[in-house]
Design a protein around this motif. Structure first.
Motif, mmCIF file in Angstrom:
data_model
loop_
_atom_site.group_PDB
_atom_site.id
_atom_site.type_symbol
_atom_site.label_atom_id
_atom_site.label_comp_id
_atom_site.label_asym_id
_atom_site.label_seq_id
_atom_site.Cartn_x
_atom_site.Cartn_y
_atom_site.Cartn_z
ATOM 1 N N ASN A 89 0.834 -1.208 0.000
ATOM 2 C CA ASN A 89 0.000 0.000 0.000
ATOM 3 C C ASN A 89 0.864 1.252 0.000
ATOM 4 O OD1 ASN A 89 -2.164 -1.769 0.256
ATOM 5 N ND2 ASN A 89 -2.362 -1.476 2.454
ATOM 6 N N GLY A 90 1.886 1.253 0.856
ATOM 7 C CA GLY A 90 2.791 2.398 0.921
ATOM 8 C C GLY A 90 3.485 2.655 -0.404
ATOM 9 N N LYS A 91 3.937 1.594 -1.054
ATOM 10 C CA LYS A 91 4.609 1.749 -2.345
ATOM 11 C C LYS A 91 3.656 2.300 -3.399
ATOM 12 C CE LYS A 91 7.414 -0.640 -5.827
ATOM 13 N NZ LYS A 91 7.410 0.549 -6.602
ATOM 14 N N ALA A 92 2.431 1.786 -3.453
ATOM 15 C CA ALA A 92 1.468 2.228 -4.461
ATOM 16 C C ALA A 92 1.157 3.720 -4.322
ATOM 17 C CB ALA A 92 0.185 1.412 -4.361
ATOM 18 N N PHE A 93 0.907 4.183 -3.097
ATOM 19 C CA PHE A 93 0.587 5.599 -2.889
ATOM 20 C C PHE A 93 1.825 6.471 -3.085
ATOM 21 C CE2 PHE A 93 -3.313 3.969 -1.163
ATOM 22 C CZ PHE A 93 -4.231 4.980 -1.408
ATOM 23 N N SER A 94 2.984 6.023 -2.575
ATOM 24 C CA SER A 94 4.218 6.802 -2.744
ATOM 25 C C SER A 94 4.583 6.950 -4.214
ATOM 26 C CB SER A 94 5.378 6.147 -1.992
ATOM 27 O OG SER A 94 5.153 6.196 -0.614
ATOM 28 N N ASP A 95 4.467 5.874 -4.980
ATOM 29 C CA ASP A 95 4.767 5.949 -6.408
ATOM 30 C C ASP A 95 3.860 6.947 -7.114
ATOM 31 O OD1 ASP A 95 6.771 4.073 -6.143
ATOM 32 O OD2 ASP A 95 5.652 2.438 -7.088
ATOM 33 N N ALA A 96 2.574 6.952 -6.777
ATOM 34 C CA ALA A 96 1.648 7.889 -7.416
ATOM 35 C C ALA A 96 2.002 9.334 -7.072
ATOM 36 C CB ALA A 96 0.215 7.580 -7.002
ATOM 37 N N ILE A 97 2.376 9.582 -5.826
ATOM 38 C CA ILE A 97 2.720 10.946 -5.403
ATOM 39 C C ILE A 97 4.031 11.391 -6.048
ATOM 40 C CG2 ILE A 97 3.382 12.375 -3.433
ATOM 41 C CD1 ILE A 97 1.432 10.558 -1.751
ATOM 42 N N ILE A 98 5.044 10.550 -5.975
ATOM 43 C CA ILE A 98 6.375 10.899 -6.487
ATOM 44 C C ILE A 98 6.381 11.050 -8.002
ATOM 45 C CG2 ILE A 98 8.713 9.982 -6.795
ATOM 46 C CD1 ILE A 98 8.384 8.764 -3.959
ATOM 47 N N ASN A 99 5.622 10.220 -8.695
ATOM 48 C CA ASN A 99 5.637 10.238 -10.154
ATOM 49 C C ASN A 99 4.748 11.302 -10.778
ATOM 50 O OD1 ASN A 99 7.509 8.133 -10.360
ATOM 51 N ND2 ASN A 99 5.904 6.605 -10.116
ATOM 52 N N ASN A 100 4.063 12.085 -9.954
ATOM 53 C CA ASN A 100 3.245 13.158 -10.511
ATOM 54 C C ASN A 100 4.164 14.277 -10.970
ATOM 55 O OD1 ASN A 100 1.563 15.755 -10.384
ATOM 56 N ND2 ASN A 100 0.036 14.124 -10.270
ATOM 57 N N ASN A 101 3.923 14.806 -12.166
ATOM 58 C CA ASN A 101 4.807 15.832 -12.731
ATOM 59 C C ASN A 101 4.386 17.254 -12.360
ATOM 60 O OD1 ASN A 101 2.579 16.341 -14.271
ATOM 61 N ND2 ASN A 101 3.470 15.744 -16.220
ATOM 62 N N GLY A 102 3.461 17.402 -11.420
ATOM 63 C CA GLY A 102 3.059 18.731 -10.976
ATOM 64 C C GLY A 102 1.749 19.201 -11.556
ATOM 65 N N SER A 103 1.216 18.492 -12.503
ATOM 66 C CA SER A 103 -0.102 18.831 -13.036
ATOM 67 C C SER A 103 -0.809 17.545 -13.446
ATOM 68 C CB SER A 103 0.008 19.777 -14.235
ATOM 69 O OG SER A 103 0.657 19.137 -15.299
ATOM 70 N N GLY A 104 -2.096 17.575 -13.428
ATOM 71 C CA GLY A 104 -2.848 16.381 -13.800
ATOM 72 C C GLY A 104 -2.875 15.363 -12.691
ATOM 73 N N GLU A 105 -3.357 14.189 -13.021
ATOM 74 C CA GLU A 105 -3.514 13.158 -12.010
ATOM 75 C C GLU A 105 -2.560 12.003 -12.253
ATOM 76 O OE1 GLU A 105 -7.639 12.188 -12.655
ATOM 77 O OE2 GLU A 105 -7.151 10.674 -14.140
ATOM 78 N N SER A 106 -2.136 11.389 -11.168
ATOM 79 C CA SER A 106 -1.395 10.137 -11.254
ATOM 80 C C SER A 106 -2.226 9.092 -10.526
ATOM 81 C CB SER A 106 0.014 10.273 -10.677
ATOM 82 O OG SER A 106 -0.007 10.846 -9.403
ATOM 83 N N ILE A 107 -2.254 7.905 -11.074
ATOM 84 C CA ILE A 107 -3.161 6.869 -10.601
ATOM 85 C C ILE A 107 -2.467 5.962 -9.596
ATOM 86 C CG2 ILE A 107 -4.565 4.899 -11.331
ATOM 87 C CD1 ILE A 107 -4.833 6.362 -14.071
ATOM 88 N N VAL A 108 -3.154 5.686 -8.484
ATOM 89 C CA VAL A 108 -2.666 4.727 -7.495
ATOM 90 C C VAL A 108 -2.915 3.323 -8.048
ATOM 91 C CG1 VAL A 108 -2.942 3.837 -5.160
ATOM 92 C CG2 VAL A 108 -3.112 6.301 -5.575
ATOM 93 N N VAL A 109 -1.826 2.572 -8.241
ATOM 94 C CA VAL A 109 -1.928 1.219 -8.802
ATOM 95 C C VAL A 109 -1.534 0.220 -7.716
ATOM 96 C CG1 VAL A 109 -1.118 -0.360 -10.586
ATOM 97 C CG2 VAL A 109 -1.372 2.079 -11.099
ATOM 98 N N LEU A 110 -2.517 -0.524 -7.236
ATOM 99 C CA LEU A 110 -2.275 -1.555 -6.228
ATOM 100 C C LEU A 110 -1.895 -2.872 -6.909
ATOM 101 C CD1 LEU A 110 -5.319 -0.858 -3.892
ATOM 102 C CD2 LEU A 110 -2.927 -0.345 -3.404
#
Length: 118
Positions: A81-102
């Protein structure tokens, strides 16, 4: 569009202590600029928490009480769970959405705004 993470909920969670949330199936976006710290120690394998930046709960009578998004998750571990949420937050480029992938077989079943007492 503001930077955000997107979850897809399968629905069905039993919400416990939140003041607002959803246990319905659907897509939900959460703005990254509102995130403080993340915490998965409270919910174990069954969830994930993201503290809401700059928000304490004076009604709880404790300085260390913080409002948080609580995500209900089945079929995965605390580390996954931690990896999925951290990856989505870190991989966001500052605009738009990044998807949490479990991991395959895991599902988000709901979310709510709750309080964590430290």
């Amino acid at each position: 569009m503001k930077a955000s993470i997107k979850i897809t909920s399968a629905g069905g969670a039993t919400l416990t202590a939140g003041v607002y949330g959803s246990n319905a199936a659907g897509d939900f976006n959460f703005p990254i600029d509102k995130f403080g710290a993340t915490d998965n120690s409270y919910s174990g394998d069954g969830g994930y928490n993201i503290l809401i930046k700059g928000n304490t709960d004076a009604l709880n009578g404790a300085f260390g009480s913080y409002s948080a998004y609580k995500f209900y998750i089945t079929g995965s571990t605390k580390a996954e769970n931690g990896k999925a949420f951290s990856d989505a937050i870190i991989n966001n480029n500052g605009s738009g959405e990044s998807i949490v992938v479990l991991p395959e077989g895991a599902a988000i079943t709901g979310w709510e705004i709750t309080q964590l007492l430290y």
